[in-house]
Design an enzyme around this catalytic site. Structure first.
Site, mmCIF file in Angstrom:
data_model
loop_
_atom_site.group_PDB
_atom_site.id
_atom_site.type_symbol
_atom_site.label_atom_id
_atom_site.label_comp_id
_atom_site.label_asym_id
_atom_site.label_seq_id
_atom_site.Cartn_x
_atom_site.Cartn_y
_atom_site.Cartn_z
ATOM 1 N N GLY A 2 0.814 -1.192 0.000
ATOM 2 C CA GLY A 2 0.000 0.000 0.000
ATOM 3 C C GLY A 2 0.842 1.233 0.000
ATOM 4 C CB ALA A 3 4.220 2.044 1.183
ATOM 5 C CG ASP A 357 -1.633 -4.477 1.789
ATOM 6 O OD1 ASP A 357 -2.864 -4.685 1.709
ATOM 7 O OD2 ASP A 357 -1.094 -3.461 1.340
ATOM 8 C CD GLU A 358 1.156 -0.911 2.870
ATOM 9 O OE1 GLU A 358 2.282 -0.508 2.541
ATOM 10 O OE2 GLU A 358 0.124 -0.587 2.251
ATOM 11 C CB ALA A 359 -3.737 -4.660 8.784
#
Length: 552
Positions: A2-3, A357-359
């Site tokens: 997500g980045a 992802d990215e939680a």
């Protein structure tokens, strides 16, 4: 993941149309070397100003194809497509559909009738037959009397057609009649994929892309035998798929995008049309609903999905990791069940991607609890779970696939967690961000894209082996390769193409071609020979200095 950043171009799709056992390694290696020499000579012809007609007279060497075929044997005279050529198919409806597709590719540029028929002899023949082809392999035989494509399944015929396209002069891709001639070199190609999962992801959440734009990308993927289109349908910035039982997801959550534009969404009919069109190019759509994080668009649409019962504002920035569904609320699982049920009903393919992802705003305990509840929901509606590799920090259900998006220098502990899951039976899709994230900048001077994973030039994107990439992972656990394209900075089809090309064909080759064919020096020359084809198709691309492009 997500980045990162992602997006596409609003041109009407143009004619990016339909678009045996391997022989000893000596044959493939010899062909690669000879092919490289021929291509360098061709580049020299461009440099010395040979007339366009002169460039087209020599047949393209059989080994010049991307992805590299499993086996190539060049021999004897080839075939020349002419006014009397027919496209001969067996009696099956599937072979006729591929034949019609091929005719649609060839007619505008050749000006020939090219009737598709089940009668006659010679010409171009498409035939389904038993043989050592697998589900997607094919054999191409070219001689003086014609070209024959043989496959066990229609997908194999279709992939063989993509090879045939590349063996014809690049002008065959144009929309207007060209002078030709249209030679196909003599010999035999026997080809089948290394991996069954060869994907490309398009993020339609950060910026929305229309059905026409997605179709354009599908045609570009089909050129290189990609067989999965992963659509990232939800994120903090936008919800893009209509869910009848939760209508505000699109009415409100789909009303904006990065930078504050108008956003958009797909109706059920839109999504079905994307699925239909992808299937006509032998791509399977893999829809993704990212959760429990990357969910601000949903949280903004329904207050009850928030732990405090207060809906946040819509979000148009590019930060990640700040949103989370409320794991302890039962309404969350009602929501997930409804979304998965409706999306599964619209999706004929095997897979449904649940993100994961990215939680960063979800505790580890809550993350595990959430995944334990949600994965059975996906299975209950007949789909196989895919999740980003953070899923391996929970307990992947039997049959689940984990998509690795880490870097070469991701911690040994994180890689070991993924490897342990693989040894326990979880299949892996490899998408290392510093290799095949197509939204990464090529260099510091690239105007589009992000650089959080580093700069990714063409050689870096191509020059790795999926089968040996992650330590401790059994080779059989690797199911394939996927090249994601995130759209934080991309908003047009031109943007998509500038970032995908020329890296996408390399990712496709990593997924399709035997490891024994992997050779940067030969590949860069074959890749350069694709440029006139992209020009003919109107595909923009980054002219990397690592590739010996032909002069304009």
């Amino acid at each position: 993941m997500g980045a990162h950043v992602r997006r596409h171009h609003s041109t009407t799709p143009r004619k990016t149309r339909p678009l045996r056992s391997p022989r000893p390694a000596r044959t493939a290696r010899t062909i690669r070397v000879l092919g490289a020499l021929v291509l360098l000579a061709t580049a020299g012809a461009f440099a010395t100003g040979a007339a366009p007609g002169d460039r087209q007279r020599a047949a393209t060497p059989l080994g010049q194809v991307v992805p590299a075929p499993a086996s190539v044997k060049a021999e004897g005279p080839g075939y020349r497509i002419g006014p009397g050529t027919t496209i001969r198919v067996d009696g099956s409806a599937a072979a006729r559909r591929v034949g019609d597709y091929l005719a649609d590719v060839l007619r505008p540029s050749t000006g020939y009738r090219l009737p598709v028929t089940a009668h006659g002899r010679g010409g171009i023949e498409l035939r389904l037959a038993d043989g050592p082809f697998g589900a997607e392999g094919y054999r191409l035989d070219s001689g003086r009397a014609g070209v024959r494509l043989t496959a066990r399944e229609p997908a194999g015929l279709f992939h063989g057609v993509q090879t045939l396209r590349q063996l014809l002069p690049a002008a065959v891709e144009k929309d207007t009649v060209q002078p030709g001639p249209w030679p196909v070199a003599g010999g035999t190609i026997e080809d089948r994929p290394r991996y069954g999962y060869r994907g490309a992801m398009l993020d339609v959440s950060r910026h929305f892309f229309t059905v026409a734009q997605v179709k354009r990308y599908i045609d570009e993927l089909a050129l290189y035998k990609i067989n999965k289109l992963h659509l990232h349908l939800s994120d903090d910035q936008g919800w893009r798929i209509a869910i009848d039982s939760w209508p505000r997801l699109t009415a409100h959550g789909g009303s904006t995008q990065v930078g504050g534009g108008p956003g958009g969404h797909y109706t059920e009919a839109d999504y079905r049309e994307i699925v239909r069109y992808a299937a006509s190019r032998y791509l399977e759509v893999v829809p993704e609903i990212d959760m429990p994080g990357h969910t601000n668009a949903a949280l903004a649409s329904y207050a009850e999905l928030n732990c405090d019962g207060v809906a946040p504002p819509l979000y148009t920035g590019t930060s990640v990791g700040f949103s989370s569904l409320c794991v302890d609320k039962e309404v969350t699982y009602d929501f997930v069940d409804d979304v998965v049920r409706e999306l599964a009903a619209l999706t004929p393919g095997r897979y449904l991607h649940i993100g994961g992802d990215e939680a960063h705003s979800t505790s580890h305990e809550d993350y595990v609890k959430f995944m334990d509840r949600v994965q059975p929901v996906v299975a209950g509606y007949g789909k196989t779970v895919i999740g980003w590799h953070q899923l391996t920090g929970a307990t992947p259900v039997s049959g689940a696939l984990a998509q690795y998006w880490g870097l070469d220098n991701t911690s040994a502990a994180e890689k070991a967690q993924v490897a342990q899951a693989a040894r326990n039976g979880t299949g892996l899709i490899l998408s290392p961000a510093d290799r095949v994230y197509l939204d990464m900048k090529y260099t510091k001077d690239t105007p589009l894209g992000l650089a959080w994973a580093g700069y990714v030039e063409v050689r870096r994107s191509y020059d790795w082996d999926p089968g040996a990439y992650l330590p401790g992972v059994p080779a059989e656990a690797v199911r394939g390769v996927e090249a994601p394209l995130w759209s934080e900075t991309l908003s047009t089809s031109a943007h998509i193409e500038q970032m995908a090309f020329p890296r996408l064909p390399g990712a496709a080759e990593l997924g399709w071609s035997p490891a024994s064919t992997h050779d940067w020096d030969g590949y860069r020359v074959r890749l350069a020979a694709q440029a006139p084809r992209w020009d003919a198709l109107g595909i923009g691309y980054h002219r990397s200095p690592e590739v010996p492009w032909p002069n304009s």
